[in-house]
Structures are given as C-alpha cells and as structure tokens.
Design an enzyme around this catalytic site. Structure first.
Site, mmCIF file in Angstrom:
data_model
loop_
_atom_site.group_PDB
_atom_site.id
_atom_site.type_symbol
_atom_site.label_atom_id
_atom_site.label_comp_id
_atom_site.label_asym_id
_atom_site.label_seq_id
_atom_site.Cartn_x
_atom_site.Cartn_y
_atom_site.Cartn_z
ATOM 1 N N GLU A 338 56.127 1.270 44.757
ATOM 2 C CA GLU A 338 57.630 0.898 44.814
ATOM 3 C C GLU A 338 57.481 -0.696 44.344
ATOM 4 O OE1 GLU A 338 61.417 0.917 47.585
ATOM 5 O OE2 GLU A 338 59.740 0.513 48.360
ATOM 6 N N LYS A 395 65.077 7.604 43.322
ATOM 7 C CA LYS A 395 65.246 7.485 44.935
ATOM 8 C C LYS A 395 66.430 8.160 45.163
ATOM 9 C CE LYS A 395 64.316 4.640 48.860
ATOM 10 N NZ LYS A 395 63.957 3.408 49.057
ATOM 11 N N CYS A 446 59.367 5.289 49.695
ATOM 12 C CA CYS A 446 59.451 4.516 50.863
ATOM 13 C C CYS A 446 60.120 4.958 52.007
ATOM 14 C CB CYS A 446 60.141 2.944 50.469
ATOM 15 S SG CYS A 446 59.905 1.768 51.803
#
Length: 587
Positions: A338, A395, A446
């Site tokens: 990321e 995301k 994440c």
C-alpha cells in the site's frame, strides 16, 4: 472487640456485593439466617401451610444446579485489581507480548470481578478492564497523536463497559458460561461495526500461533472467540463453585473440574479438528517487495512520495538482476505494498516511468499500491509488462479519521482534526480477483485484514491466493511493533479461515508470506529493504468457515440476545414473586 468489629464490617461488605437472591433470608421467627452452600444445592423441602410458611420468601434463585449461588463475589478490595488484571491479561494475549493462553485468563478474571455486583459497580469494573486492555493494546497509536490513542481507547472501553451490563442478568442463568461466550461474540460484533468499525482486540486474533486456531476454519473467528470466552467462563465457574461444591462433596467438585478441563481441551483441539488439504496440487512462486521509506516526519510530501516509489522500483530491478543471474527463482507475480506510490501514475510522467521500468525489468505482473485521484482512492493496481496499469481493486473499508473524516462538517466548527485529511477517500464496493496465469489473486488493503466479510468475499469471488498490501510506517516511528505484529497475526488467522496462502507486503515491515495453515514461510524485519519469495499452494477448496459465511456469528449473537431476554423476564418474574410473598404491614 477489635476482631469482632472487623468481622462485622467484612460481613457488611460481603452483603453489599450480593444479589438479592444471595443475601440472608428471614427465618420463620423473623430472624435472619444464611442458607449454607449445601442447602442451596439441595431441593427446597415442602412445608405445611402456616403463618411462618406463608411469610417465607421464595428460594427460586437457589434452584438445584445453580453454580455457587451462595458465593457473594469478590470484595471491593479484590474486585478492582481483578478487573485491572483482566485487562492486562487480555492485552498480553496479543502481540507484542503474544502469550495466547491469556485470552482465556482475561474473561475468567473479568467474570470473577463482576460476579454478584450491582449495575453501577459492574459498569465501573468493566470500564477499568476495557481501559487497561485498549490503552495497552493500542499504545502504537501514540505515533499518530496521543489524543488519538486516548480517545479511541476510551471509546472502545465505554462500548465494552456498557455492553458488560448485560452480564449481570446473563450470569443468573443456569448455564451462564455459554451465555458469557455468546456475550463476548456479541460485544465483538458491535465493536467491529460501531461507531465506525474497529476490529482490533478480537480474542480470536490473538491465537495465530496457538493450537486453538484451527477452529477459525470451521466457524470463522467468531467461533474461536466463543470457545475462548466459554473456556474462561468455565474456569471462573470452577473458582466460584468450588467452595460450595467441596462442602457438598468432593465428587461434585471433581466433576466440575473435569468439565472445565473438557471445555478448555475442546478449545485447544482446534488444530486437531481441522488442517488444510495437503498433497500434490498447483503451486507458484510469489514475491513481495518492501522498499522502505524515509524514517522521518519532516520531509516534504512530494519528496517522500517520489522516494518511496523509487525505492520499490530499485528493489524490483535488483530482484530482476538476481533472477537473470540464477540466484533467485523467477516469481510468477510481484506484490508491492500500500502507498508504494502516493502520486497517481496517470498524473505524473516520472512516477509512471519509474513503475514501468521496474515492471519491464522483472518481466512479470506487479501489483502496485497506488493512490489514484479524481476521485481520491486507495487502490491495488495491476501492472503488466509492455502494457501498463490494467485491473484495479479499490479499498472498501476506509480508516476512520485516517482516510475519511466522519462528521467532517460538524468537527470543522471546533477542531482542526479534519485538516489531517483534507479530502475523504472514496471507497470501493466490490471484490476484485486479478488473473495472472494460474493465479487468481484476491487483494485486501491494510485495515481490511481485520474484516472477515471482506477477506471472505475475495475467496468466494474465486481467489486461490490472497495479498495484504499495507503501510505501517506511521505506527513504527518510535520503534514499536505492536500494530505490525497484530496485523500480521490477523493475516495468519485469515489464512487459516480461508485455507489460502497470503502474501503480506509492507512499505517498512513487517512483510511476510504465510501458508494456508497460518505458518510463516518467510518474514522481513522493519525499516529495511527486503524482497521475499516463497513457493505457495494455489488452493481452490472452500473451508467450512467460508461456506458458512457470517451465519456462525449471527447464530451466536441471536442465541445470546434470546438468552438475555429470557434472563430479564425471569428476573422480573422473581421480583414479582418476592413482592407478592412479603408479609403485609400490620394495621
């Protein structure tokens, strides 16, 4: 004289902590006498009607089989330390301490602390436990801001304490250890979603290296949380019941000990009831690149962003040179973390050229963690040699106050907090599977690693390999590894739950490649450049947990809510019964 006064004060303290059903009962003569533990386990003898019998209150709370109905609970001087110790035990179960048996000890200590306490005391003790737990667990947030650390810890502790008020009626049920296990799953279900969703601190996520972990492949993390809390409640039940059961007979005490041992043994048998398929099957070599970032806060954003991208490109080109020299096997795919570029490649010719050169050098598809603009998105972007960027995963679960500021318009009026993220990121809305030869790669970014539904959705969409792209640099500036280790533990549990190998790519570490049984095949350190490679299986079978989806959690929560309703209704019936049996006031 002094001893007598002390004994009297101790008796008053113990009586204050008892529930109404546990306090002394008026005898036939109007005097007060406490039922012995043995009497509370024995059936109440029938009595012929008469004035004394008419005035005797019901002993329904001391029904046969009720665990230790006569135990008053810990005194004030011990209940607060027990709650404090419960919070420490819960935090100690998670990395960086990571002593997984404490995930059973914590719930046990909490039950001992709140047993027999009134609602306000229960709330205060649970708040103490929650504060100690979350302040310790989230200490790495101090790298962002001390007030962010304290605020999040207090909010999570308040949720814990408010929901803990339900423990009081649940502990009056005959089979209350089951209710405690269900309560813990219910708390986590709320805490994972409300007010903005924060899945840190789930009991199951402390068990990555434990023999209990296999249960997550059966019913997901909620099932493992249930079993851990149940085992803790059984240990507490043993402690609570033991004095009364010893007086009632050693056989009963031995039976309770065996029962607690069986439940604990059941929780520990997770890796015996499930193991991922082994034997021949398709495999592939996957590589992760950890390019490292400048270890400082005061670099201009543009310089930092360009440096990070250049670091990852250089590490990938070095890998390509080693492959050509025969010192490393050629990976089928390379995964960058990321934020490996914080500059949209489509808006920066130098960024685009840097990434394209690295992809061309390795000659393999590269999944790049990129920030894309208009709208602002956190993405995993697949780059192909001689083609450039192709598929994109956006995301879906954004970080509150990190990638999106809730209530921005309201907060703007009295705080500068929204300035930390001037523009909200736009979330994605679907799973994306990247097709690279035999690889079907599912990506989570994440924070998403802690959300079961997101990880599971990639597998049900067809992924036979998973990637976790992450950037932990902000949380490691003072040398703490708590956030990185906790996130790695979540990825290991996700691997077991889904039966998929997982490649974790971080900008600064910890990066790792994890096998489907949760074991770590290779791992990097922090604040260093590292390229990891491993051969991993490409699994297509579905674990029972993936097939069951969210139903285990829903079922446990529904059963717990029904149990709570039953306990509250039974409490009202007991109150009405006691009120109707009180002697009338003489006129």
């Amino acid at each position: 004289m002094h001893d007598g006064r002390a004994a009297g004060r101790a008796g008053e303290t113990a009586g204050a902590d008892r529930s109404p059903a546990q306090r002394v009962q008026p005898g036939p003569n109007g005097s007060q006498s406490a039922a012995s533990p043995a009497e509370q386990y024995a059936p109440v003898a029938t009595q012929a009607p008469g004035p004394a019998a008419a005035h005797q209150p019901s002993r329904s709370a001391a029904r046969p089989g009720r665990p230790a109905a006569g135990w008053p609970g810990l005194s004030g001087r011990w209940s607060l330390p027990a709650a404090f110790a419960a919070g420490l035990a819960l935090a100690g179960a998670f990395p960086p301490v990571g002593f997984w048996p404490l995930a059973v000890v914590g719930p046990a200590l909490l039950i001992l602390a709140v047993w027999g306490k009134r609602p306000l005391v229960t709330f205060a003790l649970a708040l103490t436990c929650g504060l100690v737990f979350f302040v310790s667990l989230l200490s790495w947030l101090v790298n962002v801001a001390w007030y962010a650390w304290m605020t999040l810890s207090v909010v999570e502790a308040l949720i814990f304490a408010i929901l803990a008020l339900a423990l009081r009626p649940l502990l009056r049920l005959r089979y209350w250890p089951l209710a405690v296990g269900g309560w813990w799953v219910t708390f986590e279900a709320v805490h994972d979603r409300f007010p903005f969703g924060f899945p840190w601190g789930r009991l199951a996520m402390s068990q990555a290296a434990a023999p209990t972990a296999g249960w997550t492949a059966i019913g997901g993390p909620p099932l493992l949380t249930f079993l851990l809390a149940l085992a803790g409640a059984c240990l507490a039940c043993l402690v609570i019941s033991l004095p009364a059961m010893i007086k009632a007979g050693w056989r009963r005490a031995a039976a309770a000990t065996v029962l607690a041992g069986l439940i604990t043994g059941l929780a520990l048998a997770g890796n015996l009831v499930w193991s991922p398929p082994s034997g021949p099957g398709p495999t592939t070599v996957v590589a992760t690149v950890q390019g490292d970032v400048p270890h400082a806060r005061n670099l201009p954003n543009l310089l930092r962003a360009s440096t990070v991208t250049a670091n990852h490109a250089a590490a990938t080109i070095a890998l390509a040179q080693q492959v050509r020299a025969g010192r490393r096997p050629a990976p089928a795919m390379v995964i960058w973390p990321e934020n490996s570029t914080d500059i949209d490649p489509s808006r920066s010719m130098s960024t685009y050229a840097s990434i394209a050169a690295a992809v061309a050098a390795i000659g393999r598809p590269v999944l790049v963690g990129a920030v894309l603009d208009e709208p602002l998105r956190n993405a995993g972007q697949l780059w192909l040699p001689r083609v450039g960027p192709t598929q994109v995963y956006i995301k879906r679960q954004l970080v509150p106050f990190g990638e999106v500021i809730p209530l921005r318009g309201l907060l703007d009026k009295f705080t500068s907090l929204p300035s930390l993220q001037p523009r909200n990121f736009t979330p994605g809305h679907r799973a994306v599977v990247f097709h690279v030869g035999r690889i079907r790669l599912g990506d989570v970014i994440c924070y998403e690693v802690g959300f079961d539904n997101l990880v599971r959705s990639e597998v049900t969409a067809g992924a036979n390999l998973l990637a976790v792209q992450t950037n932990d640099a902000d949380f490691e500036l003072d040398g703490q590894l708590g956030e990185s280790l906790q996130q790695l533990a979540m990825a290991r549990i996700d691997a077991i739950t889904t039966g998929r190998a997982i490649a974790v790519a971080s900008t600064t570490g910890l990066s790792a490649i994890i096998s489907p049984d949760g074991s770590i095949l290779t791992r990097s350190g922090t604040w260093q450049r590292a390229v990891l490679e491993a051969r991993v299986p490409l699994r297509t079978g579905m674990t029972p947990a993936v097939l069951a989806g969210g139903w285990p959690e829903r079922g446990i929560v529904a059963a717990t809510l029904l149990s709570l309703a039953w306990a509250l209704a039974a409490g009202r019936r007991r109150s009405r019964s006691l009120a109707s049996e009180r002697p009338g006031v003489p006129g």
